[in-house]
Design a protein around this motif. Structure first.
Motif, mmCIF file in Angstrom:
data_model
loop_
_atom_site.group_PDB
_atom_site.id
_atom_site.type_symbol
_atom_site.label_atom_id
_atom_site.label_comp_id
_atom_site.label_asym_id
_atom_site.label_seq_id
_atom_site.Cartn_x
_atom_site.Cartn_y
_atom_site.Cartn_z
ATOM 1 N N TYR A 80 22.503 65.871 23.397
ATOM 2 C CA TYR A 80 22.645 64.434 23.674
ATOM 3 C C TYR A 80 21.882 63.671 22.604
ATOM 4 O O TYR A 80 20.677 63.847 22.428
ATOM 5 C CB TYR A 80 22.150 64.107 25.083
ATOM 6 C CG TYR A 80 23.097 64.665 26.119
ATOM 7 C CD1 TYR A 80 22.996 65.987 26.545
ATOM 8 C CD2 TYR A 80 24.140 63.892 26.624
ATOM 9 C CE1 TYR A 80 23.903 66.522 27.441
ATOM 10 C CE2 TYR A 80 25.046 64.416 27.531
ATOM 11 C CZ TYR A 80 24.927 65.739 27.924
ATOM 12 O OH TYR A 80 25.832 66.273 28.804
ATOM 13 N N ARG A 120 27.336 62.574 22.626
ATOM 14 C CA ARG A 120 27.174 63.955 23.065
ATOM 15 C C ARG A 120 27.875 64.852 22.051
ATOM 16 O O ARG A 120 28.990 64.545 21.604
ATOM 17 C CB ARG A 120 27.798 64.153 24.449
ATOM 18 C CG ARG A 120 27.662 65.563 24.989
ATOM 19 C CD ARG A 120 28.104 65.637 26.436
ATOM 20 N NE ARG A 120 29.531 65.456 26.604
ATOM 21 C CZ ARG A 120 30.129 65.365 27.788
ATOM 22 N NH1 ARG A 120 29.413 65.428 28.887
ATOM 23 N NH2 ARG A 120 31.427 65.210 27.855
ATOM 24 N N GLN A 121 27.195 65.943 21.718
ATOM 25 C CA GLN A 121 27.794 66.878 20.778
ATOM 26 C C GLN A 121 27.819 68.273 21.374
ATOM 27 O O GLN A 121 26.787 68.785 21.820
ATOM 28 C CB GLN A 121 27.022 66.920 19.458
ATOM 29 C CG GLN A 121 27.690 67.807 18.425
ATOM 30 C CD GLN A 121 26.897 67.973 17.165
ATOM 31 O OE1 GLN A 121 25.732 67.603 17.099
ATOM 32 N NE2 GLN A 121 27.517 68.530 16.151
ATOM 33 N N THR A 122 29.001 68.863 21.371
ATOM 34 C CA THR A 122 29.137 70.261 21.791
ATOM 35 C C THR A 122 29.429 71.119 20.571
ATOM 36 O O THR A 122 29.772 70.617 19.502
ATOM 37 C CB THR A 122 30.251 70.410 22.835
ATOM 38 O OG1 THR A 122 31.462 69.824 22.307
ATOM 39 C CG2 THR A 122 29.891 69.710 24.131
ATOM 40 N N LEU A 123 29.289 72.427 20.757
ATOM 41 C CA LEU A 123 29.379 73.359 19.637
ATOM 42 C C LEU A 123 30.718 73.245 18.908
ATOM 43 O O LEU A 123 31.775 73.246 19.534
ATOM 44 C CB LEU A 123 29.201 74.785 20.169
ATOM 45 C CG LEU A 123 28.755 75.830 19.146
ATOM 46 C CD1 LEU A 123 27.403 75.457 18.563
ATOM 47 C CD2 LEU A 123 28.699 77.210 19.795
ATOM 48 N N GLY A 183 29.171 72.466 32.405
ATOM 49 C CA GLY A 183 29.898 71.754 31.356
ATOM 50 C C GLY A 183 29.116 70.604 30.740
ATOM 51 O O GLY A 183 29.533 70.051 29.728
ATOM 52 N N ASP A 184 27.984 70.255 31.350
ATOM 53 C CA ASP A 184 27.142 69.200 30.785
ATOM 54 C C ASP A 184 26.254 69.731 29.665
ATOM 55 O O ASP A 184 25.610 68.949 28.963
ATOM 56 C CB ASP A 184 26.240 68.591 31.871
ATOM 57 C CG ASP A 184 27.031 67.911 32.970
ATOM 58 O OD1 ASP A 184 26.530 67.882 34.120
ATOM 59 O OD2 ASP A 184 28.146 67.416 32.698
ATOM 60 N N SER A 185 26.207 71.033 29.502
ATOM 61 C CA SER A 185 25.383 71.625 28.443
ATOM 62 C C SER A 185 25.872 71.127 27.094
ATOM 63 O O SER A 185 27.051 71.290 26.742
ATOM 64 C CB SER A 185 25.460 73.156 28.504
ATOM 65 O OG SER A 185 24.900 73.644 29.696
ATOM 66 N N ALA A 186 24.983 70.514 26.337
ATOM 67 C CA ALA A 186 25.347 69.893 25.066
ATOM 68 C C ALA A 186 24.083 69.348 24.430
ATOM 69 O O ALA A 186 23.001 69.381 25.012
ATOM 70 C CB ALA A 186 26.346 68.744 25.288
ATOM 71 N N GLN A 227 31.953 70.734 17.354
ATOM 72 C CA GLN A 227 32.555 69.405 17.375
ATOM 73 C C GLN A 227 31.605 68.374 16.777
ATOM 74 O O GLN A 227 30.403 68.592 16.725
ATOM 75 C CB GLN A 227 32.885 68.995 18.817
ATOM 76 C CG GLN A 227 33.862 69.923 19.519
ATOM 77 C CD GLN A 227 35.219 69.928 18.862
ATOM 78 O OE1 GLN A 227 35.733 68.884 18.455
ATOM 79 N NE2 GLN A 227 35.822 71.093 18.750
ATOM 80 N N ARG A 238 18.551 68.803 23.605
ATOM 81 C CA ARG A 238 19.453 69.928 23.883
ATOM 82 C C ARG A 238 19.357 70.268 25.363
ATOM 83 O O ARG A 238 18.300 70.667 25.840
ATOM 84 C CB ARG A 238 19.062 71.129 23.034
ATOM 85 C CG ARG A 238 19.690 72.449 23.461
ATOM 86 C CD ARG A 238 21.144 72.526 23.129
ATOM 87 N NE ARG A 238 21.398 72.491 21.675
ATOM 88 C CZ ARG A 238 22.612 72.342 21.145
ATOM 89 N NH1 ARG A 238 23.660 72.238 21.926
ATOM 90 N NH2 ARG A 238 22.759 72.316 19.844
ATOM 91 N N THR A 246 20.580 72.578 28.514
ATOM 92 C CA THR A 246 21.211 73.823 28.942
ATOM 93 C C THR A 246 21.213 73.844 30.451
ATOM 94 O O THR A 246 20.146 73.751 31.072
ATOM 95 C CB THR A 246 20.469 75.053 28.400
ATOM 96 O OG1 THR A 246 20.425 74.985 26.974
ATOM 97 C CG2 THR A 246 21.168 76.330 28.822
#
Lengths: 116, 113
Positions: free
Chosen positions: A90, A36-39, A85-88, A41, A112, A114
């Motif tokens: 994958y 999982r990648q968030t903004l 918070g699951d927005s990321a 990171q 992606r 949202t």
């Protein structure tokens, strides 16, 4: 070129809904990974399959997450009762088991998510 | 515990010049390192790798240097081209278990014409 494919590429959902993502790895690859990648990171490890066996899960993978790879080919990642918070993004990756020359993991285009 | 670190969030380079992206690591057990390139809304694309038995690996315009004593590696792109504008991630696989990749935070490279 039969690389790693993921479906869907984008998913918008409302909080509380369930979502499922699919990953098709490179055909001869027996190891499959979810990240999982968030903004801002780098990708973070979620879980790993060798053939159909799920051998490792990150503590990032809460009880609302489940992953399967029923026949050792494609894999699904389900998120139940989604939260904002699951927005990321994958990401799915695959690789062969072997020596150093096969240590490269090849990534799919990602899904992606949202959550509104 | 950030085992792989990329301390420069962004880098801007003139087209045709050299781009140097840096990466530091803390885990002395890492023995293989990879660089990935990522465009927006796409997955990371493998770029180049290096084994710890080497100190340099070259592939066309891309060269990766490894300094084990300093626990530091760098990616050199020469000459830089507009299509090189992307986010670059340094990564290393953990040796045990899943051999999952540990990534740095990424460096956004912008090549200016």
């Amino acid at each position: 070129d039969t690389g790693v494919s993921q479906d869907p590429r984008h998913k918008i959902t409302k909080r509380g809904q369930n979502v499922t993502f699919r990953c098709d790895p490179i055909s001869e690859h027996n190891r499959l990974y979810w990240y999982r990648q968030t903004l801002g990171q780098g990708p973070e490890f979620l879980t790993y399959f060798q053939n159909e066996a799920q051998l490792e899960k990150s503590r990032l993978l809460s009880d609302r997450f489940s992953a399967e790879r029923p026949k050792g080919s494609f894999s699904t990642l389900e998120i139940q009762r989604t939260e904002q918070g699951d927005s990321a993004m994958y990401l799915c990756a695959s690789r062969r088991t072997g020596g150093p020359s096969t240590d490269t993991q090849y990534f799919g285009p990602g899904t992606r998510l949202t959550v509104l | 515990d950030q085992q792989v670190k990329q301390n420069s969030p962004s880098l801007s380079v003139q087209e045709g010049r050299i781009s140097i992206l840096n990466c530091d690591y803390t885990n002395s057990m890492f023995d293989y390192f990879l660089w990935y390139k990522k465009y927006p809304a796409e997955g990371p694309t493998f770029l180049i790798s290096i084994s710890s038995i080497k100190d340099k690996n070259e592939d066309g315009r891309f060269t990766v240097f490894l300094n084990k004593s300093a626990k530091h590696l760098s990616l050199h792109i020469v000459p830089s081209q507009p299509g090189d504008s992307a986010v670059y991630f340094c990564a290393a696989p953990l040796l045990q278990g899943a051999q999952k990749l540990v990534f740095g935070q990424g460096t956004r490279l912008t090549i200016n014409p």
